[in-house]
Design an enzyme around this catalytic site. Structure first.
Site, PDB file in Angstrom:
ATOM      1  N   ASN A  11       0.868  -1.185   0.000  1.00  0.00           N
ATOM      2  CA  ASN A  11       0.000   0.000   0.000  1.00  0.00           C
ATOM      3  C   ASN A  11       0.901   1.230   0.000  1.00  0.00           C
ATOM      4  O   ASN A  11       1.486   1.575   1.029  1.00  0.00           O
ATOM      5  CB  ASN A  11      -0.886  -0.039   1.259  1.00  0.00           C
ATOM      6  CG  ASN A  11      -1.736   1.217   1.417  1.00  0.00           C
ATOM      7  OD1 ASN A  11      -1.770   2.072   0.531  1.00  0.00           O
ATOM      8  ND2 ASN A  11      -2.422   1.333   2.542  1.00  0.00           N
ATOM      9  N   LYS A  13       0.164   4.255  -0.224  1.00  0.00           N
ATOM     10  CA  LYS A  13      -0.455   5.438   0.394  1.00  0.00           C
ATOM     11  C   LYS A  13      -0.211   6.676  -0.476  1.00  0.00           C
ATOM     12  O   LYS A  13      -0.178   6.557  -1.693  1.00  0.00           O
ATOM     13  CB  LYS A  13       0.037   5.603   1.837  1.00  0.00           C
ATOM     14  CG  LYS A  13      -0.160   4.308   2.647  1.00  0.00           C
ATOM     15  CD  LYS A  13       0.030   4.478   4.120  1.00  0.00           C
ATOM     16  CE  LYS A  13      -0.185   3.133   4.819  1.00  0.00           C
ATOM     17  NZ  LYS A  13      -0.080   3.221   6.271  1.00  0.00           N
ATOM     18  N   HIS A  98      -9.447   1.107   4.801  1.00  0.00           N
ATOM     19  CA  HIS A  98      -8.189   1.262   5.533  1.00  0.00           C
ATOM     20  C   HIS A  98      -8.429   2.178   6.738  1.00  0.00           C
ATOM     21  O   HIS A  98      -9.242   3.106   6.662  1.00  0.00           O
ATOM     22  CB  HIS A  98      -7.119   1.859   4.616  1.00  0.00           C
ATOM     23  CG  HIS A  98      -5.748   1.811   5.223  1.00  0.00           C
ATOM     24  ND1 HIS A  98      -5.326   2.745   6.142  1.00  0.00           N
ATOM     25  CD2 HIS A  98      -4.737   0.926   5.075  1.00  0.00           C
ATOM     26  CE1 HIS A  98      -4.099   2.433   6.528  1.00  0.00           C
ATOM     27  NE2 HIS A  98      -3.710   1.340   5.890  1.00  0.00           N
ATOM     28  N   GLU A 100      -6.848   4.572   7.849  1.00  0.00           N
ATOM     29  CA  GLU A 100      -6.663   6.005   7.548  1.00  0.00           C
ATOM     30  C   GLU A 100      -7.915   6.573   6.872  1.00  0.00           C
ATOM     31  O   GLU A 100      -8.273   7.729   7.094  1.00  0.00           O
ATOM     32  CB  GLU A 100      -5.398   6.191   6.678  1.00  0.00           C
ATOM     33  CG  GLU A 100      -4.134   5.979   7.517  1.00  0.00           C
ATOM     34  CD  GLU A 100      -2.951   5.391   6.768  1.00  0.00           C
ATOM     35  OE1 GLU A 100      -2.936   5.412   5.527  1.00  0.00           O
ATOM     36  OE2 GLU A 100      -2.028   4.885   7.448  1.00  0.00           O
ATOM     37  N   GLU A 170      -5.304  -4.995  10.454  1.00  0.00           N
ATOM     38  CA  GLU A 170      -4.290  -3.968  10.668  1.00  0.00           C
ATOM     39  C   GLU A 170      -4.562  -3.254  11.995  1.00  0.00           C
ATOM     40  O   GLU A 170      -5.376  -2.318  12.040  1.00  0.00           O
ATOM     41  CB  GLU A 170      -4.332  -2.938   9.536  1.00  0.00           C
ATOM     42  CG  GLU A 170      -3.984  -3.504   8.182  1.00  0.00           C
ATOM     43  CD  GLU A 170      -3.373  -2.453   7.268  1.00  0.00           C
ATOM     44  OE1 GLU A 170      -2.339  -2.740   6.668  1.00  0.00           O
ATOM     45  OE2 GLU A 170      -3.913  -1.337   7.171  1.00  0.00           O
ATOM     46  N   GLY A 176       2.618   2.314  10.835  1.00  0.00           N
ATOM     47  CA  GLY A 176       3.557   3.426  10.710  1.00  0.00           C
ATOM     48  C   GLY A 176       4.267   3.780  12.011  1.00  0.00           C
ATOM     49  O   GLY A 176       4.875   4.843  12.119  1.00  0.00           O
ATOM     50  N   SER A 216       3.555  -2.174  10.344  1.00  0.00           N
ATOM     51  CA  SER A 216       5.006  -2.235  10.570  1.00  0.00           C
ATOM     52  C   SER A 216       5.630  -3.582  10.182  1.00  0.00           C
ATOM     53  O   SER A 216       6.526  -4.079  10.867  1.00  0.00           O
ATOM     54  CB  SER A 216       5.336  -1.889  12.027  1.00  0.00           C
ATOM     55  OG  SER A 216       4.970  -0.532  12.291  1.00  0.00           O
TER      56      SER A 216
HETATM   57  P1  13P Z   1       3.166   0.397   7.754  1.00  0.00           P
HETATM   58  O1  13P Z   1       3.712  -0.888   7.154  1.00  0.00           O
HETATM   59  O2  13P Z   1       3.896   1.604   7.290  1.00  0.00           O
HETATM   60  O3  13P Z   1       3.037   0.289   9.226  1.00  0.00           O
HETATM   61  O4  13P Z   1       1.679   0.568   7.166  1.00  0.00           O
HETATM   62  C1  13P Z   1       0.805  -0.501   7.220  1.00  0.00           C
HETATM   63  C2  13P Z   1      -0.409  -0.166   6.447  1.00  0.00           C
HETATM   64  O5  13P Z   1      -1.172   0.713   6.823  1.00  0.00           O
HETATM   65  C3  13P Z   1      -0.650  -0.916   5.210  1.00  0.00           C
HETATM   66  O6  13P Z   1      -1.924  -0.685   4.720  1.00  0.00           O
END
Ligand code: 13P
Length: 255
Positions: A11, A13, A98, A100, A170, A176, A216
């Protein structure tokens, strides 16, 4: 027991313009020359890079996904993108719900459910995200939260349809932050999700659903997470933005 394929998705982002997209995908094509033994690799760049990514991934081992979509094909929905549009640039997958999107853009289980249904009806494979916040984990309500989310996003979806979706667990506190769930914490929630799917559908249907872990995932923790019994892959954020770290995670999924 069914043998599930491992699925590793990146992803991206809000990262990479068109030139950087070309650069990363060229690097990945060079890195991904080992035998993948059936491991599925998906890249999910931003909308503006999808056409370039489609061209760059043609004939490669990588499939293409988007990070979101709207649940209508066309109309007066300023700023939105339809499944039909995604398919026209070669997308086979779409990340939906997601955290976010939930936290920053206010998406609810009800809206995500509409999108999941539309994605399936349009022939896209939804990668549907669920997961608890740190506060919820600390209050010991992880299982209630994840159960409510799974039930909500899968409302009115049949056993046949559920086998066409990917669930991504997740935990929000792991996204992150560099603080991944331990393999035991991940397995515990993945098992909970699979048990719930068996209750909502059938054990056979539940056994076929790919459940990815995200939060992560890095080259040095990928193998132990990916080889838990109910972890069928990873949804990778930060570490998918460089060819060497993403391909190292893919390698960890290849037995
Ligand atoms: P990170 O791997 O940066 O923690 O992000 C995970 C994520 O949100 C994948 O959709």
């Amino acid at each position: 027991m069914s043998v599930r394929t491992k699925v590793i998705a990146g992803n991206w982002k809000l990262n990479k313009d068109v030139h950087q997209t070309e650069e990363l995908l060229t690097g990945l094509k060079i890195s991904l020359t080992f035998d993948l033994k059936g491991v599925r690799v998906i890249v999910c760049p931003p909308f503006t890079s999808l056409e370039t990514a489609n061209r760059c991934t043609k004939g490669s081992v990588m499939s293409l996904g988007a990070q979101n979509m709207y649940h209508e094909d066309e109309g007066a929905f300023t700023g939105e993108i339809s499944p039909k549009m995604l398919k026209s640039v070669g997308c086979e997958y779409v990340i939906l719900g997601h955290s976010e999107r939930r936290q920053i853009f206010g998406e609810t289980d009800e809206l995500i459910n509409k999108k999941v249904k539309k994605a399936i009806a349009s022939g896209l494979v939804p990668i549907v995200c669920v997961g608890e916040t740190l506060d919820q984990r600390e209050k010991n309500v992880t299982s209630q939260i994840v159960t409510t989310q799974v039930r909500g996003v899968l409302k009115d979806i049949s056993a046949e349809q559920v086998q066409k979706i990917i669930v991504a667990y997740e935990p929000v506190w792991a996204i992150g932050t560099g603080r991944n769930a331990t393999p035991q914490q991940a397995e515990e929630v993945h098992l909970l999700i699979r048990t719930l799917l068996a209750e909502l559908y059938t054990p056979a249907a539940a056994g076929d659903v790919i459940i990815q872990y995200g939060g992560s995932v890095k080259p040095d923790n990928a193998a132990e997470l990916l080889w838990q019994p109910n972890v069928d892959g990873a949804l990778v954020g930060g570490a998918c933005l460089k060819a060497d770290s993403f391909s190292a995670i893919i390698k960890a999924a290849v037995r």
